[in-house]
Design an enzyme around this catalytic site. Structure first.
Site, PDB file in Angstrom:
ATOM      1  CB  CYS A   1      32.005 -60.258-104.210  1.00 12.25           C
ATOM      2  SG  CYS A   1      33.677 -60.869-103.840  1.00 12.25           S
TER       3      CYS A   1
ATOM      4  CG  HIS B   1      31.526 -62.738-100.410  1.00 20.73           C
ATOM      5  ND1 HIS B   1      31.426 -62.760-101.782  1.00 20.73           N
ATOM      6  CD2 HIS B   1      30.292 -62.392 -99.955  1.00 20.73           C
ATOM      7  CE1 HIS B   1      30.188 -62.448-102.142  1.00 20.73           C
ATOM      8  NE2 HIS B   1      29.477 -62.226-101.053  1.00 20.73           N
TER       9      HIS B   1
ATOM     10  CG  HIS C   1      26.219 -60.590-101.733  1.00 16.29           C
ATOM     11  ND1 HIS C   1      26.736 -61.843-101.498  1.00 16.29           N
ATOM     12  CD2 HIS C   1      24.873 -60.708-101.571  1.00 16.29           C
ATOM     13  CE1 HIS C   1      25.768 -62.696-101.190  1.00 16.29           C
ATOM     14  NE2 HIS C   1      24.629 -62.025-101.216  1.00 16.29           N
TER      15      HIS C   1
END
Length: 261
Positions: A82, A130, A142
């Site tokens: 990510c 994240h 993502h």
């Protein structure tokens, strides 16, 4: 310039004609000149457009990684995580982002809420572990987790589940150029646009919140080399009065004619 913009400016022209007397005939060319010169004074819209375009570039580049498998520590299309996605995308523009979602969540400036998010903003989730790239319309790009691939999907949470939304400033290379006069204009269109700008400033007055007034117009016309080429056209004779000074516009017209425009 769109037909709607031309129509809107033509409406301003009509109003100015009532306020200040007969105005030059409304047409697309003079409307284009009027809009270009007005943009030079207001400036903010050009900056906003540059930021929006920059955000969309981030989204478009992130979409180039769709389908890339998740790989912890990865930063390429062979495998990416990510924060690696964010690092790789913004790195193309000279922005050195850390390969860490928590640290990336401190970059740029804070966006107060999801309702104010724009394409290209960074969305920090899961207590900072994240991160993804906002694609607009409540969607995010993502790299989710091992065994999955980079995806664009509906954002699964609202403000309550978002740690931070960050907006990166566009690099100098992505800045919008100064507004320039449209090409292929005849002399009458240029003069009509200049006169309309002067009348607009006179109608608004120099003390308006937008800062549009004769003093501002005179300042712009005194540095028209960026728009029309050559040296300052008004020089020290430009008026800084707080009242409408159409004489300075007439001088501008005369000097333009002397320069052969």
């Amino acid at each position: 310039m769109s037909g709607q913009a031309v129509a809107a400016i033509a409406g301003i022209q009509s109003t100015l004609a009532q306020l200040r007397g007969d105005a030059p005939a409304a047409n697309a060319a003079s409307a284009s000149v009027f809009a270009s010169l007005l943009a030079q004074l207001s400036g903010g819209s050009a900056q906003t457009s540059a930021a929006d375009a920059w955000g969309q570039k981030i989204v478009d580049d992130a979409r180039g990684y769709l389908g890339t498998p998740y790989q912890l520590g990865g930063t390429t299309k062979s495998g990416i995580d990510c924060s690696g996605l964010v690092k790789s995308v913004v790195g193309q523009y000279g922005i050195q982002a850390p390969h860490d979602s928590g640290l990336q969540g401190r970059m740029g400036t804070e966006v107060p809420s999801l309702a104010e998010a724009k394409p290209g903003d960074l969305i920090v989730l899961n207590n900072g572990s994240h991160i993804g790239i906002y694609a607009g319309d409540n969607r995010i790009i993502h790299s989710p987790s091992p065994g999955k691939t980079v995806v664009e999907q509906e954002l699964w949470t609202g403000d309550a589940g978002i740690v931070s939304i960050r907006r990166l400033d566009p690099p100098a290379s992505a800045a919008a150029p100064a507004s320039a006069l449209p090409t292929g204009l005849d002399m009458q269109s240029v003069l009509a646009g200049l006169t309309l700008l002067g009348r607009f400033a006179g109608a608004m007055g120099s003390g308006t919140s937008g800062g549009l007034g004769v003093a501002g117009v005179s300042s712009l016309l005194g540095g028209t080399s960026s728009l029309l080429g050559g040296s300052s056209l008004l020089g020290s004779s430009a008026s800084t009065s707080s009242t409408p000074d159409l004489a300075s516009l007439e001088l501008q017209r005369w000097m333009l004619q002397q320069k052969g425009f």
